[in-house]
Motif scaffolding. Sequence first.
Motif, PDB file in Angstrom:
ATOM      1  N   ASP A 151       6.333  25.781   8.684  1.00  0.00           N
ATOM      2  CA  ASP A 151       5.866  27.176   8.643  1.00  0.00           C
ATOM      3  C   ASP A 151       4.658  27.393   9.474  1.00  0.00           C
ATOM      4  N   ALA A 152       4.091  28.736   9.626  1.00  0.00           N
ATOM      5  CA  ALA A 152       2.955  29.073  10.425  1.00  0.00           C
ATOM      6  C   ALA A 152       1.563  28.357  10.075  1.00  0.00           C
ATOM      7  N   GLU A 153       1.480  28.017   8.823  1.00  0.00           N
ATOM      8  CA  GLU A 153       0.345  27.039   8.337  1.00  0.00           C
ATOM      9  C   GLU A 153       0.604  25.361   8.526  1.00  0.00           C
ATOM     10  N   GLY A 154       1.770  25.139   8.957  1.00  0.00           N
ATOM     11  CA  GLY A 154       1.881  23.598   9.337  1.00  0.00           C
ATOM     12  C   GLY A 154       2.569  22.929   8.282  1.00  0.00           C
ATOM     13  N   ARG A 155       3.151  23.673   7.290  1.00  0.00           N
ATOM     14  CA  ARG A 155       3.636  23.060   5.979  1.00  0.00           C
ATOM     15  C   ARG A 155       5.077  23.021   6.012  1.00  0.00           C
ATOM     16  N   PRO A 156       5.865  22.111   5.515  1.00  0.00           N
ATOM     17  CA  PRO A 156       7.458  21.899   5.831  1.00  0.00           C
ATOM     18  C   PRO A 156       7.726  23.123   5.138  1.00  0.00           C
ATOM     19  N   VAL A 157       8.889  23.911   5.672  1.00  0.00           N
ATOM     20  CA  VAL A 157       9.622  24.895   4.755  1.00  0.00           C
ATOM     21  C   VAL A 157      10.482  24.177   4.010  1.00  0.00           C
ATOM     22  N   SER A 158      10.494  24.858   2.900  1.00  0.00           N
ATOM     23  CA  SER A 158      11.097  24.243   1.655  1.00  0.00           C
ATOM     24  C   SER A 158      11.892  25.290   1.049  1.00  0.00           C
ATOM     25  N   HIS A 197      14.416  20.190  -4.291  1.00  0.00           N
ATOM     26  CA  HIS A 197      13.724  20.724  -3.132  1.00  0.00           C
ATOM     27  C   HIS A 197      14.468  20.147  -1.818  1.00  0.00           C
ATOM     28  N   ILE A 198      14.532  21.260  -0.760  1.00  0.00           N
ATOM     29  CA  ILE A 198      15.134  20.865   0.273  1.00  0.00           C
ATOM     30  C   ILE A 198      14.120  21.163   1.600  1.00  0.00           C
ATOM     31  N   HIS A 199      14.056  20.133   2.579  1.00  0.00           N
ATOM     32  CA  HIS A 199      13.321  20.293   3.713  1.00  0.00           C
ATOM     33  C   HIS A 199      14.334  20.312   4.689  1.00  0.00           C
ATOM     34  N   ALA A 200      14.044  20.980   5.919  1.00  0.00           N
ATOM     35  CA  ALA A 200      14.908  20.985   7.102  1.00  0.00           C
ATOM     36  C   ALA A 200      14.386  20.341   8.330  1.00  0.00           C
ATOM     37  N   TRP A 201      15.141  19.840   9.100  1.00  0.00           N
ATOM     38  CA  TRP A 201      15.131  19.225  10.321  1.00  0.00           C
ATOM     39  C   TRP A 201      15.810  19.854  11.444  1.00  0.00           C
ATOM     40  N   LEU A 202      14.958  20.207  12.709  1.00  0.00           N
ATOM     41  CA  LEU A 202      15.751  21.046  13.675  1.00  0.00           C
ATOM     42  C   LEU A 202      16.271  20.068  14.754  1.00  0.00           C
ATOM     43  N   ALA A 227      14.956  31.546   4.551  1.00  0.00           N
ATOM     44  CA  ALA A 227      13.622  31.149   4.477  1.00  0.00           C
ATOM     45  C   ALA A 227      13.060  31.182   5.914  1.00  0.00           C
ATOM     46  N   LEU A 228      13.828  31.029   7.053  1.00  0.00           N
ATOM     47  CA  LEU A 228      13.487  30.926   8.051  1.00  0.00           C
ATOM     48  C   LEU A 228      13.561  32.403   9.029  1.00  0.00           C
ATOM     49  N   GLY A 229      14.125  33.455   8.180  1.00  0.00           N
ATOM     50  CA  GLY A 229      14.414  34.777   8.897  1.00  0.00           C
ATOM     51  C   GLY A 229      15.398  34.608   9.664  1.00  0.00           C
ATOM     52  N   ILE A 230      16.416  33.956   9.427  1.00  0.00           N
ATOM     53  CA  ILE A 230      17.465  33.998  10.209  1.00  0.00           C
ATOM     54  C   ILE A 230      18.537  34.756   9.484  1.00  0.00           C
TER      55      ILE A 230
END
Length: 853
Positions: A187-194, A205-210, A264-267
Amino acid sequence: MRPLRAFTIEPCLPPELGALQEIAYNLRWSWHGEAMELFRRLDTLAWEETDHNPVLLLGRIAQDRLQRAAEDEGFLAQVQRVHADLQAYLQTPGWWPKTYGGDGTPQVAYFCAEYGLTDCLPIYAGGLGVLAGDHLKSASELGIPLAAVGLLYQQGYFRQRLNADGWQLEMFPRNDFSTLPVELVRDAEGRPVSVEVTIAGRRCHIHAWLARVGRVRLYLLDTNVPENSPQDRHITAQLYGGDLTNRIGQEIVLGIGGVRMLKALGINPKAYHMNEGHAAFLGLERIRLLMAEQGVSFAEAFEAVVASNVFTTHTPVPAGNDAFDPEMIEKYFAAYRGQLSLQREEFLALGRQDPSNADEPMSMTVLALRLSSGHNGVSRLHGQISRTLWAGVWPGVPTGEVPISQITNGVHTRSWLSQDLADLYVRYLGPRWHEKPSDQTVWQAVEQIPDTELWRTHERRRERLVAFARRRLKIQLTHRGAGAAELGAADEVLDPEALTIGFARRFATYKRANLILADLDRLAKLLNTSGRRVQIIFAGKAHPRDNPGKDLIREIIHTARREAFCRSIVFIEDYDMNVARYLVQGVDVWLNTPLRPMEASGTSGMKVAANGGLNVSILDGWWAEGFNPDVGWAIGSGENYDELEYQNTVESQALYDLLEKEIVPLFYDRGADNIPRGWIRKMKATMTRLAPMFNTNRMLRQYAEMFYAPAVERWDTLWANHMDRAKDLSAWKQRVRDQFVHVRVDRVTDDMNGAAGAVVGRDVCVEAVVNLAHLTPDDVTVELYFGSLDEDGQLNDGQSLRMNQVESLADNRAKYATQMPCAGTGMVGYTVRVMPANPLLTGPLAMGMIRWA
């Protein structure tokens, strides 16, 4: 021992090479020859050792080597050229924005459990994943505004090793995500989007890789995060590993977690495509979100979601489709279905062909079919099979009209084309040929390639394949502890000038890898005739729990060790995209011997065709529509057999006959210049006829035109004005369901006046009186259904013709009429049917309701 702190060490690139980082993290390099050459030029050996992974490569190369590269003007010029080309590619609009407009914001979400994009990202098992990878590449080239979702597996699919007896062993090396061409989404603060999902009462809990795939973004979900329990961290450990408990966890993460991650990613896509049933739960999550955010009922949300969902089925046998028993579903979804305001049986009915059968498990395929409006199989034949297999979802609908269409698979041509042939295409088809890979007129220029030039190019690729096979064979023998003599003999295996047959795919029993081994004496004579040598290269993996598939591999290994075959049959271990490229680029003939109709499509033969190789195959999957005597050979004529042993005998003998009488003689029919002109004619016919048809750019345009664009439009219609149209459609459907049981066809007459037959060219006027109960004529469509009769007097494969209302009668009845054409002779019949009709329906059979006279 747990570390006090974990962090990633990144390569320190000289400023002049900074663009390499951006190039490495966009997988367009995997189908861009000059970009790959850029990394190979840095360190050829390391490029191979890293499985063609530019991110790992840049981290391994010594700083002094990087500094020398930064001072190499020629190399810097190439870096700048590749980087500028990437930037231009990303900024140039593709076919979609030119056709449908838009600003590039994702309008379509594509979900799949596996993706085969490149060697160094091992999150694929086979054809489904490779197709999904090619799907994204062509979506990028066409500019389709698509975001994709999958899972990032810690161990991926297994690596294959064979023991001394030829038995398959599985190894699961760990993927280090920090050295893959993917980036953790922050996210904007550098934390993993979860995001979170609930799995059997546990918060996961789920993280994402692009992963950037040209213009397309692929989000890969990961549950191996510290906040999770060991059980949940393992959910994304292995592709198709574990038991049903792990499988349902993966499908919850993919379907439900994937929708939540995009949000969560605004998509906010308007259309969703489920590629196989693994992602079917996404439909439920979309409904739940609409209910929570818009305050609508399940039925109202259902309309908007179904209208904008697309589902592709790939499996032509019931056993290949995931299904979970009612008790397991209740364990994982009891609380979730409460958020949907559904009772237990209502929820389970969504995944049952027969909703009243309390013992029927919840099928992910049926769930996906019920939660989508666009459905397709992946070849013409597979579409027919799917309509039969899933007819129970639409009871009373003739099999031929079951609303499952077909879009035949394809391949991303540039990903599978050898650089030698790509250069030849540039020279004779033009430098921009790859921008229109489905344009038949572009491929006609293949005829202008001189036979000699095409043949020399192909011979180089066969030589490269033989050299690769020998190297891999030596590595395999070393792992098994072979001695110096056996290792030395590996240098004499295969002949770079011999007719080379390839067979590589998943080792399932229905694919019959051993069909060509049915008569070993005949095979030995075929392979070892002086001056007409033939050789076979096998590759492929069996599922870890598929012992019969492993037995097939062992049979091939033992056969290859016999004196008659030890120089002409080779099995290459650990089949992956790298091995596949060598094979499809270098073989002369691609062999495919499935049990018809169990091959949904198959795409490896398409890759061979684009490279000028010829196919010999059972008429199954894509080859049932691609075959023509000018482009290859068919084993049999599409017959069906009741006895497997007899079928294997007949078809193996047919294969030997083709090889002995047609294929081998044509390959070795040479003139004074040693060029096989007849063979080259087939090569050119294959490239000109098959390459423009069986590619993913054509396939993606079909998906866009048939499904994506209409689904986006339907979403816009049903979403507008606080979902008023969705609410209206839901209320109308309920009214129709309440009344349709009372609708009936009271009387049907025609103008034949009792005659036993009609005359060709003279239409028959048919009239029907329909009791509409409390519906209106606008609520229904009345059709004449007519056609030829089978030997049992049944009308099984008819055609429909709309009947027009000609009179309103008492008691809410109406008279309808039409003219039935009599275009040909023979025994024919007709009947009349009534179906719901509404402009917002995706088709007359969308509700699965039909009343026959």
